[in-house]
Design a protein around this motif. Structure first.
Motif, mmCIF file in Angstrom:
data_model
loop_
_atom_site.group_PDB
_atom_site.id
_atom_site.type_symbol
_atom_site.label_atom_id
_atom_site.label_comp_id
_atom_site.label_asym_id
_atom_site.label_seq_id
_atom_site.Cartn_x
_atom_site.Cartn_y
_atom_site.Cartn_z
ATOM 1 N N LEU A 1 0.837 -1.207 0.000
ATOM 2 C CA LEU A 1 0.000 0.000 0.000
ATOM 3 C C LEU A 1 0.870 1.253 0.000
ATOM 4 O O LEU A 1 0.365 2.372 -0.107
ATOM 5 C CB LEU A 1 -0.963 -0.006 1.190
ATOM 6 N N ILE A 2 2.189 1.060 0.156
ATOM 7 C CA ILE A 2 3.160 2.145 -0.036
ATOM 8 C C ILE A 2 4.075 1.662 -1.169
ATOM 9 O O ILE A 2 4.848 0.726 -0.988
ATOM 10 C CB ILE A 2 3.970 2.416 1.248
ATOM 11 N N PRO A 3 3.948 2.254 -2.354
ATOM 12 C CA PRO A 3 4.642 1.706 -3.528
ATOM 13 C C PRO A 3 6.163 1.776 -3.393
ATOM 14 O O PRO A 3 6.697 2.653 -2.706
ATOM 15 C CB PRO A 3 4.182 2.615 -4.671
ATOM 16 N N ALA A 4 6.841 0.870 -4.096
ATOM 17 C CA ALA A 4 8.306 0.875 -4.119
ATOM 18 C C ALA A 4 8.834 1.895 -5.121
ATOM 19 O O ALA A 4 9.920 2.447 -4.929
ATOM 20 C CB ALA A 4 8.822 -0.521 -4.475
ATOM 21 N N ASP A 5 8.080 2.132 -6.179
ATOM 22 C CA ASP A 5 8.513 3.093 -7.194
ATOM 23 C C ASP A 5 8.788 4.453 -6.534
ATOM 24 O O ASP A 5 7.947 4.972 -5.792
ATOM 25 C CB ASP A 5 7.400 3.243 -8.243
ATOM 26 N N PRO A 6 9.957 5.050 -6.777
ATOM 27 C CA PRO A 6 10.323 6.281 -6.056
ATOM 28 C C PRO A 6 9.304 7.405 -6.197
ATOM 29 O O PRO A 6 8.960 8.067 -5.208
ATOM 30 C CB PRO A 6 11.664 6.679 -6.678
ATOM 31 N N ARG A 7 8.834 7.644 -7.405
ATOM 32 C CA ARG A 7 7.892 8.767 -7.594
ATOM 33 C C ARG A 7 6.555 8.473 -6.921
ATOM 34 O O ARG A 7 5.960 9.339 -6.278
ATOM 35 C CB ARG A 7 7.691 9.033 -9.083
ATOM 36 N N GLU A 8 6.093 7.235 -7.097
ATOM 37 C CA GLU A 8 4.809 6.889 -6.457
ATOM 38 C C GLU A 8 4.933 6.937 -4.942
ATOM 39 O O GLU A 8 4.017 7.387 -4.256
ATOM 40 C CB GLU A 8 4.366 5.497 -6.909
ATOM 41 N N ARG A 9 6.067 6.471 -4.443
ATOM 42 C CA ARG A 9 6.233 6.511 -2.986
ATOM 43 C C ARG A 9 6.216 7.959 -2.489
ATOM 44 O O ARG A 9 5.570 8.289 -1.504
ATOM 45 C CB ARG A 9 7.535 5.824 -2.562
ATOM 46 N N GLY A 10 6.932 8.815 -3.206
ATOM 47 C CA GLY A 10 6.935 10.236 -2.826
ATOM 48 C C GLY A 10 5.534 10.816 -2.830
ATOM 49 O O GLY A 10 5.137 11.556 -1.922
ATOM 50 N N GLN A 11 4.748 10.456 -3.835
ATOM 51 C CA GLN A 11 3.378 10.988 -3.926
ATOM 52 C C GLN A 11 2.501 10.467 -2.789
ATOM 53 O O GLN A 11 1.688 11.204 -2.231
ATOM 54 C CB GLN A 11 2.766 10.612 -5.278
ATOM 55 N N VAL A 12 2.678 9.187 -2.458
ATOM 56 C CA VAL A 12 1.866 8.624 -1.368
ATOM 57 C C VAL A 12 2.196 9.334 -0.051
ATOM 58 O O VAL A 12 1.290 9.689 0.715
ATOM 59 C CB VAL A 12 2.076 7.095 -1.250
ATOM 60 N N ILE A 13 3.485 9.563 0.181
ATOM 61 C CA ILE A 13 3.857 10.242 1.436
ATOM 62 C C ILE A 13 3.330 11.682 1.427
ATOM 63 O O ILE A 13 2.890 12.208 2.454
ATOM 64 C CB ILE A 13 5.385 10.213 1.659
ATOM 65 N N TRP A 14 3.361 12.321 0.261
ATOM 66 C CA TRP A 14 2.785 13.673 0.162
ATOM 67 C C TRP A 14 1.313 13.660 0.583
ATOM 68 O O TRP A 14 0.858 14.467 1.382
ATOM 69 C CB TRP A 14 2.914 14.214 -1.277
ATOM 70 N N TRP A 15 0.556 12.700 0.026
ATOM 71 C CA TRP A 15 -0.881 12.665 0.335
ATOM 72 C C TRP A 15 -1.127 12.327 1.795
ATOM 73 O O TRP A 15 -2.058 12.847 2.417
ATOM 74 C CB TRP A 15 -1.605 11.664 -0.578
ATOM 75 N N GLU A 16 -0.307 11.448 2.350
ATOM 76 C CA GLU A 16 -0.496 11.116 3.767
ATOM 77 C C GLU A 16 -0.213 12.351 4.618
ATOM 78 O O GLU A 16 -0.936 12.639 5.578
ATOM 79 C CB GLU A 16 0.394 9.943 4.186
ATOM 80 N N GLU A 17 0.815 13.078 4.250
ATOM 81 C CA GLU A 17 1.161 14.307 4.975
ATOM 82 C C GLU A 17 0.038 15.336 4.840
ATOM 83 O O GLU A 17 -0.374 15.975 5.812
ATOM 84 C CB GLU A 17 2.480 14.842 4.394
#
Ligand SMILES: N[C@@H](CCC(=O)N[C@@H](CS)C(=O)NCC(=O)O)C(=O)O
Length: 216
Positions: free
Chosen positions: A78-94
């Motif tokens: 549910l937290i992607p390994a792909d660097p860009r996707e991971r960055g985006q997921v953390i952005w949305w969680e923040e």
């Protein structure tokens, strides 16, 4: 694993949805604000919910807990390994935790938690200001950012969807519902996320509890 928290907290709701999506077993131990439960106090140094006791490993904060569990139970990711996707997921969680839930919290705390759970007046001016000045900008931003796929990141469900959808329930308790004419994408996206089996039963339980609290 024990999860300490109340189902009306957006941070607890996010964690419960995450656990459901991952298929991780847990026992929810209901605690309220400032709860004296010794297990909760030991697990949460700041007295905030959620917190966990995972076979003696104590941890607080929904994000810390979810990142711990994602490392422990990598599939389904549910937290992607792909660097860009991971960055985006953390952005949305923040965004969800520190901005969106904070705005909703001003409304929910001052209109409902303070008078109904703590027996004191809330700051209704702060709640009204959050609803009138902060919330519309956040919803307009979200409306413009929801992709056609119906998921916030990577065309599939991630932590981002669970985190951002969760505070909408607290807004709904305050009578602030999504206007499908102004925010059609949020209306469709949130309907799909909030009706997932990982979220819907908790929300139904919470709504029954809130109906009693608000009715009384
Ligand atoms: N960043 C924390 C925020 C947790 C939080 O603020 N929880 C609220 C309930 S929604 C709480 O326990 N507040 C009690 C307090 O501040 O004393 C998380 O993600 O878990």
């Amino acid at each position: 694993m024990i999860v300490y928290g109340s189902i009306v907290s957006p941070f607890v709701r996010k964690l419960l949805a995450y656990l459901g999506e991952k298929g991780i077993d847990f026992e929810l131990k209901g605690v309220g604000l400032g709860d004296p439960d010794p297990g909760f106090k030991a697990a949460s140094p700041l007295g905030k919910m959620p917190a966990i006791d995972d076979d003696g490993f104590l941890l607080a904060d929904s994000s810390a807990i979810i990142h711990y569990l994602e490392a422990k139970h990598p599939e389904p990711a549910l937290i992607p390994a792909d660097p860009r996707e991971r960055g985006q997921v953390i952005w949305w969680e923040e965004f969800a935790d520190t901005v969106f839930a904070a705005c909703g919290g001003k409304m929910f705390f001052n209109r409902i938690v303070a008078p109904k759970f703590l027996g004191r007046d809330g700051d209704l001016a702060a709640a009204a200001a959050a609803e009138a000045e902060e919330l519309p900008k956040l919803l307009d931003y979200l409306e413009g950012a929801i992709p056609a796929s119906g998921f916030l990141v990577g065309d599939r469900l991630t932590l981002a969807d669970l985190a951002v959808a969760s505070p909408l329930i607290n807004l709904r308790h305050c009578g602030s519902c999504i206007d499908a004419a102004r925010h059609p994408k949020i209306a469709a996206w949130s309907e799909a996320i909030l009706s997932r089996p990982s979220m819907a039963p908790w929300i139904a339980k919470e709504e029954r509890m809130m109906a009693k609290v608000l009715g009384g």
